[in-house]
Design a protein around this motif. Structure first.
Motif, mmCIF file in Angstrom:
data_model
loop_
_atom_site.group_PDB
_atom_site.id
_atom_site.type_symbol
_atom_site.label_atom_id
_atom_site.label_comp_id
_atom_site.label_asym_id
_atom_site.label_seq_id
_atom_site.Cartn_x
_atom_site.Cartn_y
_atom_site.Cartn_z
ATOM 1 N N LEU A 95 0.880 -1.388 0.155
ATOM 2 C CA LEU A 95 -0.061 -0.031 -0.005
ATOM 3 C C LEU A 95 0.738 1.217 -0.112
ATOM 4 C CD1 LEU A 95 -2.843 -1.131 2.369
ATOM 5 C CD2 LEU A 95 -3.159 -0.611 -0.212
ATOM 6 N N LEU A 118 -0.584 8.433 -5.855
ATOM 7 C CA LEU A 118 -0.797 9.698 -5.352
ATOM 8 C C LEU A 118 0.468 10.516 -5.625
ATOM 9 C CD1 LEU A 118 -2.396 8.579 -1.837
ATOM 10 C CD2 LEU A 118 -3.429 9.277 -3.849
ATOM 11 N N GLU A 141 1.481 14.931 -14.078
ATOM 12 C CA GLU A 141 0.617 15.698 -14.666
ATOM 13 C C GLU A 141 1.367 17.181 -14.645
ATOM 14 O OE1 GLU A 141 -3.504 16.018 -13.035
ATOM 15 O OE2 GLU A 141 -3.138 14.101 -12.284
ATOM 16 N N PHE A 198 0.956 22.926 -7.875
ATOM 17 C CA PHE A 198 1.792 21.802 -7.578
ATOM 18 C C PHE A 198 2.825 21.687 -6.471
ATOM 19 C CE2 PHE A 198 -0.134 20.878 -11.824
ATOM 20 C CZ PHE A 198 -0.472 19.466 -11.648
ATOM 21 N N LEU A 236 2.490 19.742 -3.531
ATOM 22 C CA LEU A 236 2.816 18.264 -3.959
ATOM 23 C C LEU A 236 4.355 18.215 -3.812
ATOM 24 C CD1 LEU A 236 1.550 15.426 -4.953
ATOM 25 C CD2 LEU A 236 2.444 16.290 -7.090
ATOM 26 N N VAL A 254 5.913 17.851 -0.720
ATOM 27 C CA VAL A 254 5.677 16.599 0.049
ATOM 28 C C VAL A 254 6.568 15.497 -0.727
ATOM 29 C CG1 VAL A 254 3.860 14.806 0.181
ATOM 30 C CG2 VAL A 254 3.224 17.198 0.574
ATOM 31 N N LEU A 294 -5.423 3.291 0.829
ATOM 32 C CA LEU A 294 -6.347 2.262 0.037
ATOM 33 C C LEU A 294 -7.549 2.966 -0.583
ATOM 34 C CD1 LEU A 294 -7.018 -0.701 -1.179
ATOM 35 C CD2 LEU A 294 -8.157 -0.928 1.014
ATOM 36 N N LEU A 295 -8.124 3.950 0.014
ATOM 37 C CA LEU A 295 -9.197 4.349 -0.243
ATOM 38 C C LEU A 295 -8.633 5.683 -1.260
ATOM 39 C CD1 LEU A 295 -11.396 4.717 2.905
ATOM 40 C CD2 LEU A 295 -11.778 3.325 0.635
ATOM 41 N N LEU A 296 -7.921 6.377 -0.708
ATOM 42 C CA LEU A 296 -7.454 7.555 -1.830
ATOM 43 C C LEU A 296 -6.723 6.899 -3.109
ATOM 44 C CD1 LEU A 296 -5.690 9.824 0.829
ATOM 45 C CD2 LEU A 296 -7.718 10.514 -0.485
ATOM 46 N N THR A 349 -7.754 4.134 -4.724
ATOM 47 C CA THR A 349 -8.785 3.845 -5.170
ATOM 48 C C THR A 349 -9.771 4.991 -5.918
ATOM 49 O OG1 THR A 349 -8.963 1.846 -3.766
ATOM 50 C CG2 THR A 349 -10.836 2.323 -5.061
ATOM 51 N N ALA A 350 -9.602 5.882 -4.982
ATOM 52 C CA ALA A 350 -10.477 7.111 -5.526
ATOM 53 C C ALA A 350 -9.798 7.807 -6.852
ATOM 54 C CB ALA A 350 -10.491 8.216 -4.466
ATOM 55 N N LEU A 379 -7.735 5.918 -8.970
ATOM 56 C CA LEU A 379 -7.895 5.246 -10.058
ATOM 57 C C LEU A 379 -9.299 4.988 -10.627
ATOM 58 C CD1 LEU A 379 -5.779 2.050 -8.607
ATOM 59 C CD2 LEU A 379 -5.137 3.779 -10.325
ATOM 60 N N ASP A 418 -11.383 7.490 -10.640
ATOM 61 C CA ASP A 418 -11.355 9.013 -11.426
ATOM 62 C C ASP A 418 -10.618 8.943 -12.636
ATOM 63 O OD1 ASP A 418 -12.695 11.328 -11.508
ATOM 64 O OD2 ASP A 418 -10.877 12.374 -10.741
#
Lengths: 361, 445
Positions: B182, B190, B197, B382, B385, B388, B425-427, B429-430, B432, B434
């Motif tokens: 993960l 992420l 992009e 950006f 990001l 980060v 996992l949720l982020l 998935t979100a 992907l 999208d």
């Protein structure tokens, strides 16, 4: 079982729950927010399996059909914008509650292409008509110049189009508009705020409008195309129609379907894009008839989608308005469909379309 | 099939894990092989035959080489996989001018990785460092092992030979594997995808700011993309009871190019060291031979990454840096050393990306303004990001986690860990779901 498992177990259960949900969820045909048809899982047959097409289709469907699609899309958008500080989601940003698409610089080639298409129309069908050019600014025009979002040089675009179409008389619309004339969640403008713009246009065209309208709400849960594309959280908006006795008595003939009806397409309100309520949305050729207007008053409008909500307001001044969208009909086919005989002609196009004009035919 | 896809995460992987756990111990390699073939064939079914040919050649020659350790036989054994790699990867580059049809040959995914694994196996058997695998099924499972099949790490046969025949899947390992997977997925989806992009949208050749943004973002993108993939592969390996080698160790902390390559794509660097550089004589030879060895190894390293001149140039750029460091006995103060490596790596990846002369010129202000509106916007949009990502490429997050784990009560720490992983996992998935930008850069190698 060792202690490490205790923290991992909820994650594994969450994963399994999502798996089961994905496997068992019935398939969905349409994404209302994205206004598109979703891919469905393919049928397993040998030929697409050998070519790899089956796998491509499966991947697309697995993504499209994933459960809780909209909440997940929203989660991504909120995470990107609120946590990672992104200023836009899928190139759509929010300024003071208004969603707007990032615009690139003025595309000279696109303007030249649009001008070439419009010039060809004039030379072919109405060389002797008076031609007017009204350019509809998108929302970005009304955002402050010190905004952090890159914006196009609108004045340069207006000037360039006027130079490329010297035969057309420019009609200034910007003075009659402001940011609140547009939907917050959609690219389009609001019909109930277009009274001044319609009057300015009518004044240039030499006709008079009453200016007396009643604004009637027709949809209270409208979320525009930018809301769906960006997946950012938004509040629903109310769509209105402007009406009066004259407009109620106008008839619209849709030459694609052959059907005749009123200025508003009530079925369109329930369509994928509720903006289809105005003149049925994307239609190549329409005729608006106003029996109350003098017989000889006619207008031909070449337009994009912004015209759908403005052109009906001009109907008060004309017996017949012919509405043409050459994105959906090749100009060669207009012979025999439209009788050009010296009527005034209006080119009504948005900055968005002119700057990306490849759809014009 | 991509690890970072809904198909893999929610269809393939659960099915593979389930079948693997249900299979009797003796049939687990067969289950792994079956799913590995589905995994590979999912994207390019026609290349299953190519991989099967490579497996058969490797298996057969492995047995022969064990019996007869002759150089001629080794050359013959190596020639098969190398010829297949050369044809599919380099024929267009070398002969495309004469035979344009060669330019249309698609590169089979992962061929560079599994070819190198087979080569190392054959050479190790020939050297007598490992025994030949007698089971075709086990050998095929090694070559096709889906966790590391398409983008590494390059797992040498000798490092997992024992686990191929006898391994345990325990809860502890699976939990560790889950966390590693993960974290890798998060790095990829992420960070790397979003950095991609930025690279696409900052106007790399239009201004100095745009050029530097693209260069820095691309270096970080490729790091998170590739190290994320390696993390996922290592994590998946743990699911199935394998211990794959580490492939990255904070490369941006390096103080020299030599150190950078001990921290970046470690399994490739060590492969070239053990199978090319040292057999050529390494550094214990006259200077001219050492220079020759270095140039050969780095030209090959560049070519391994892609059949194009920019990759060769990229490899030779590092050869030049290594020569410079060795000949000048490079040992400046730490800040200068770090700045030198970061600058060199960022510039090297401009070449690697095939940025071209315009982009390179833009880095130094040749014919472009200092900044454009799009570059300024990209920096603002950006910037967080990027910050980060920069922090994420250092050991700081790991150290922070270590401090937290030592100071928080254990239940609280484990709850926090669970929350972070569930959120990842949720982020992911979100993102992907999208349908965001999702290429795997190392797939083309």
């Amino acid at each position: 079982m060792k202690k490490r498992v205790f923290w991992a177990l909820p994650v594994i259960l969450l994963w399994l729950a999502l798996c089961l949900f994905a496997w068992c969820k019935p398939q969905t045909d349409i994404s209302e927010a994205e206004r598109r048809r979703l891919d469905r899982f393919p049928t397993l047959t040998l030929s697409p399996l050998q070519s790899g097409r089956y796998m491509e289709d499966f991947d697309a469907a697995a993504t499209d059909q994933f459960p809780l699609r909209e909440p997940f899309r929203r989660l991504r958008a909120v995470f990107a914008c609120k946590v990672l500080g992104r200023l836009d989601s899928h190139e759509i940003y929010s300024y003071d509650g208004y969603l707007e698409k990032l615009t690139g610089p003025v595309a000279e080639g696109s303007l030249a292409y649009a001008a070439d298409r419009l010039t060809t129309l004039r030379e072919t069908y109405f060389p002797d008509s008076r031609v007017f050019l009204a350019i509809v600014p998108d929302k970005g025009y009304f955002l402050p110049n010190d905004s952090i979002y890159p914006t196009m040089d609108y004045d340069a675009l207006f000037a360039r189009m006027e130079a490329l179409l010297p035969f057309a008389e420019p009609v200034e619309l910007t003075a009659a508009l402001s940011l609140d004339c547009y939907y917050r969640t959609d690219s389009h403008w609001r019909q109930e705020r277009l009274g001044e713009a319609a009057a300015a246009l009518a004044d240039a065209l030499g006709v008079t409008l009453s200016g007396n309208y009643e604004a009637e709400p027709v949809k209270t849960d409208f979320r525009g195309v930018y809301a769906g594309q960006s997946a950012l959280p938004t509040e629903a908006e109310t769509m209105y129609r402007l009406t009066n006795e004259v407009l109620e008595n106008c008839t619209v003939t849709n030459h694609e379907t052959g059907k005749t009806g009123g200025l508003w397409d009530w079925e369109g309100l329930a369509a994928r894009d509720p903006y289809d309520f105005y003149l049925s949305g994307a239609v190549s050729l329409l005729t608006i008839e106003n029996p109350a207007a003098p017989a000889e008053s006619e207008l031909v409008v070449f337009r994009d989608s912004f015209g759908s909500s403005l052109i009906p307001l001009l109907a008060e001044g004309y017996r017949t308005i012919t509405v043409v969208d050459t994105r959906y009909i090749h100009p060669d086919l207009l012979t025999g469909l439209v009788d050009f005989h010296g009527q005034n002609v209006l080119f009504l196009y948005s900055t968005t379309l002119l700057n990306q004009s490849s759809a014009l035919r | 099939m991509l690890f970072s896809s809904v198909t893999f995460l929610y269809y393939f992987l659960p099915a593979a894990v389930l079948l693997y756990l249900l299979a009797p111990k003796g049939a687990r390699n067969a289950a792994l092989l079956l799913f590995s073939l589905i995994f590979y064939g999912w994207g390019e079914p026609k290349y299953l035959l190519l991989m099967a040919a490579d497996i058969l050649l490797g298996y057969g020659f492995g047995l022969l080489l064990e019996r007869r350790r002759s150089r001629a036989l080794l050359a013959l054994a190596v020639a098969g996989p190398v010829a297949l790699l050369a044809f599919f990867k380099y024929s267009g580059f070398l002969l495309g001018g004469l035979f344009p049809a060669l330019l249309r040959i698609a590169l089979p995914i992962g061929i560079s990785f599994y070819t190198f694994q087979i080569l190392s196996y054959l050479i190790d058997v020939w050297r007598g460092e490992t025994a030949a695998q007698r089971s075709l099924l086990d050998f095929a499972a090694y070559v096709a092992l889906f966790p590391q099949l398409v983008a590494g790490p390059i797992v040498r046969y000798s490092s997992i030979a024992a686990e191929l025949t006898d391994r345990e899947t325990d809860w502890d390992g699976a939990a560790e594997g889950l966390q590693r997977f993960l974290l890798g997925l998060g790095k990829k989806v992420l960070l790397a995808n979003v950095l991609g992009e930025l690279v696409e949208n900052c106007g790399a050749a239009s201004s100095v700011l745009g050029a530097w943004l693209a260069a820095v973002a691309y270096a970080l993108q490729i790091y998170f993309d590739f190290s994320g993939y390696s993390d996922m592969a290592i994590g998946l390996g743990r699911f199935f009871g394998f211990h794959f080698p580490e492939n990255f160790r904070y490369p941006f902390l390096s103080r020299s190019a030599a150190e950078f390559w001990r921290r970046w794509h470690i399994t490739l660097g060590s492969w070239f060291r053990d199978y090319v550089y040292i057999p050529l004589g390494g550094s214990r030879v006259p200077t001219w031979k050492w220079v020759r060895n270095l140039l050969i190894v780095w030209a090959l390293t560049g070519l391994w990454h892609g059949a194009a001149w920019n990759f060769v140039l990229w490899g030779l750029f590092f050869a030049a840096l290594l020569l410079f460091e060795r000949l000048t006995r490079w040992d400046p103060p730490a800040p200068i050393a770090h700045a030198y490596v970061l600058l060199a790596v960022v510039l090297s990846f401009v070449v690697f990306r095939g940025g071209g002369a315009a982009e390179f010129g833009a880095l130094f202000g040749l014919g472009v303004p200092a900044a454009t509106a799009e570059a300024v916007y990209a920096l603002r949009s950006f910037g967080p990001l990027l910050a980060v990502a920069m922090v994420g490429s250092t050991p700081l997050p790991c150290r922070a986690a270590a401090v937290l784990s030592s100071r928080l009560p254990r239940p609280l720490w484990e709850a926090l860990r669970c929350l972070v992983l569930a959120a990842l996992l949720l982020l992911c998935t979100a993102s992907l779901v999208d349908g965001s930008f999702n290429p795997f850069l190392y797939f083309r190698f």
